[in-house]
Write an enzyme that holds these catalytic residues in place. Structure first.
Site, PDB file in Angstrom:
ATOM      1  CE  LYS A 230      -3.420  -5.351  -4.493  1.00  0.00           C
ATOM      2  NZ  LYS A 230      -4.823  -4.995  -4.270  1.00  0.00           N
TER       3      LYS A 230
ATOM      4  CB  CYS B  55      -0.919   0.036   1.216  1.00  0.00           C
ATOM      5  SG  CYS B  55      -1.856   1.584   1.279  1.00  0.00           S
TER       6      CYS B  55
ATOM      7  N   GLY C 297     -11.117  -4.123  -9.737  1.00  0.00           N
ATOM      8  CA  GLY C 297     -10.975  -3.090  -8.710  1.00  0.00           C
ATOM      9  C   GLY C 297     -11.820  -1.867  -8.989  1.00  0.00           C
TER      10      GLY C 297
END
Lengths: 265, 306
Positions: free
Chosen positions: B168, B133, B268
């Site tokens: 991820k 992130c 997404g």
């Protein structure tokens, strides 16, 4: 909460140009018309393309039988494209979304609209006309503010709903010169309210901030409808947050209407 | 031709179809109920959960860009305890496999604590390690920008977790295959490619950044070619399955990822534009396989003619 949201391909029934940059679209949707409350909004997909990518949120302006109306100003590419649509064209619409105004049937009603803020307040005025006993003679005032006289919209609609209309313009070309929040201050100072008035406001954030101050100063509750850029519009992305006394809330899902005192301005 | 087989296996996880919804774009699924057939989804990936919970970043947090959008939500979430108590029951109602996305704030060790908390919950089908992130300012660099750091985090979680682990990865690196290899070697069952690209947008009139945190994560169709390229690169180097994502808006864009080497995909940003798009994409993939007389989806994974 628990309210049904619809996604529909809806047909535009009519388009009307109200002022240089202001347009009114009447859109057919039985479900959205039947389930919308004043202050709620719809998410419109302007075009099936990647530019613009996201939907645009617009407040429900009026409901008429199986149709709803949106009123908007051309401010960018997406609204420009929307303004080029014509009756017969289809729009992918999601709605109704968010929590609307909490209708107060007792006490005087003061609506304060700044610029495009008139859009959802007309729906509220029409709803109040129906729900408030016409014999009760409760005072109803609508204050409309805009940059200049050509941008003062919906005077007739408010009057038809039994509102006394007062106007302000930034340049003084119509009504009082100055901001609509100044006009509200004057009204609050000079009017004797027999009951307990309620303020309902929609407009740009600085205006709503002023209204929140006045609400506190005069001890009159105010409900404000916030405008925000949104991505999803259904409470999933957490993009359109607003800081409140209870932490961040989602404008699209927890709002767009909030108690003025709860927002941290 | 009979119906093609869309099922895929990722670690221990068997999915009825390869289309998931990406973390952070689907809330806790309840927001979408009524707008999309949740039970039809391959899997739902939750919003990223941290140990203590986070209020999220200051505003504005999103803005639209050409064919994309920037976001800097800042991992707003209620924290693991509240998530398990309040959000997981809501997620269960979706009746799709639940993948829980987790992240650390300060200490990578938090991943281990989080994975431990989830270990005992039976209907958590898999864990996605969000080590990528770009919007958490307490971190100087991303774990997924360093192969060694990636290896250590995945290995530490692997030690305590029997669940399917998906790592991820960030596209904000020189060579994504190095990071993907590190994740694989540490025991990750799969990798998700890609998280958002670090971007920035300016309001020239105000001379201000359009996002309060100045830089933010770019998503949407604008990043798709980069995502497809990275899936293709990683596919040459690793053996574990790849979950491809980045700008998927229709069946055709999802198919690009399969052909490049992805075993599954995640939708997404497109969820914001059309809430039912993930269902539409599943049907589109099915039609493509039928038309091309492909009986198993896995037959087109990495089937790029190059």
């Amino acid at each position: 909460m628990g309210k049904t949201i619809y996604q529909e391909k809806t047909r535009i029934l009519s388009k009307q140009k109200l002022a240089s940059n202001f347009f009114l679209l009447k859109i057919a949707s039985k479900k959205i018309a039947a389930n919308s409350a004043p202050g709620q909004f719809v998410q419109i997909r302007v075009q099936d393309s990647v530019v613009p990518l996201l939907r645009r949120p617009l407040g429900v302006h009026r409901i008429e039988k199986n149709n709803f109306e949106v009123l908007f100003q051309v401010v960018g590419k997406a609204t420009e494209m929307l303004a080029q649509k014509n009756s017969g064209d289809y729009l992918d619409v999601i709605g109704p979304l968010g929590n609307g105004f909490n209708l107060q049937k007792r006490g005087e009603i003061i609506l304060v609209a700044g610029g495009m803020g008139v859009a959802p307040l007309v729906f509220l005025a029409e709803k109040l006309k129906k729900s408030v006993d016409p014999k009760s003679k409760i005072q109803k005032i609508a204050l409309i503010g805009a940059k200049t006289k050509t941008q003062i919209l919906c005077e007739t609609e408010f009057k038809k709903s039994g509102f006394e209309v007062r106007v302000s313009t930034d340049d003084g070309s119509k009504g009082a010169k100055g901001y609509v929040s100044d006009l509200l201050k004057q009204v609050l100072r000079t009017t004797h309210f027999a009951l307990r008035p309620n303020i309902f406001a929609c407009g740009p954030r600085p205006m709503l901030k002023e209204i929140a101050k006045l609400s506190k100063e005069f001890g009159i509750p105010a409900q404000v409808s916030l405008e925000e850029h949104m991505a999803c519009g259904i409470g999933a992305c957490l993009g359109c947050a607003v800081e409140t006394s209870k932490g961040f809330k989602r404008v699209c899902k927890d709002g767009p209407v909030f108690q003025a005192e709860e927002v941290i301005w | 031709m009979k119906n093609p087989d869309l099922s895929v296996k990722i670690g221990k996880l068997k999915l009825k179809n390869p289309v998931m919804v990406a973390s952070g774009t689907f809330g806790y699924a309840e927001e979408f109920s009524g707008l999309v057939g949740l039970h039809k989804l391959g899997a739902v990936v939750s919003k990223t959960i941290t140990l203590k919970g986070r209020p999220g970043n200051t505003l504005p947090r999103t803005c639209e860009t050409p064919a994309g959008m920037l976001n800097s939500i800042g991992l707003e979430n209620p924290g693991i305890n509240k998530f398990i108590k309040e959000k997981l029951p809501v997620l269960r109602r979706a009746k799709a496999p639940i993948i829980v996305s987790i992240a650390s704030e300060n200490d990578p060790q938090e991943f281990v604590v989080l994975a431990n908390e989830l270990e005992k919950i039976r209907d958590v089908a898999a864990i996605e390690l969000n080590i990528s992130c770009p919007n958490v300012k307490t971190q100087k660099s991303l774990i997924s920008q360093d192969p060694e750091a990636t290896f250590q985090v995945v290995k530490a979680v692997r030690k305590v977790s029997t669940k399917t682990l998906i790592t991820k990865l960030s596209p904000n690196v020189t060579d994504i295959t190095q990071i993907a290899l590190a994740a694989q070697n540490a025991g990750s069952d799969a990798v998700s490619l890609i998280n958002t690209l670090l971007g920035m947008s300016i309001d020239v009139k105000a001379r201000k950044p359009k996002i309060a945190s100045i830089t933010a994560g770019l998503s949407g169709p604008a990043i798709r070619p980069i995502a497809v390229r990275m899936v293709w690169e990683a596919f040459q180097k690793i053996k574990i399955p790849i979950i491809g994502m980045g700008g998927i808006i229709d069946a055709s864009s999802a198919l690009e990822f399969f052909l490049a080497g992805a075993s599954a995909v995640a939708v997404g940003t497109a969820n914001f534009i059309d809430p039912k798009i993930s269902n539409t994409i599943i049907e589109g993939i099915r039609s493509y396989l039928k038309e091309n007389r492909v009986s198993h989806l896995e037959d087109i994974v990495g089937a790029l003619k190059a």
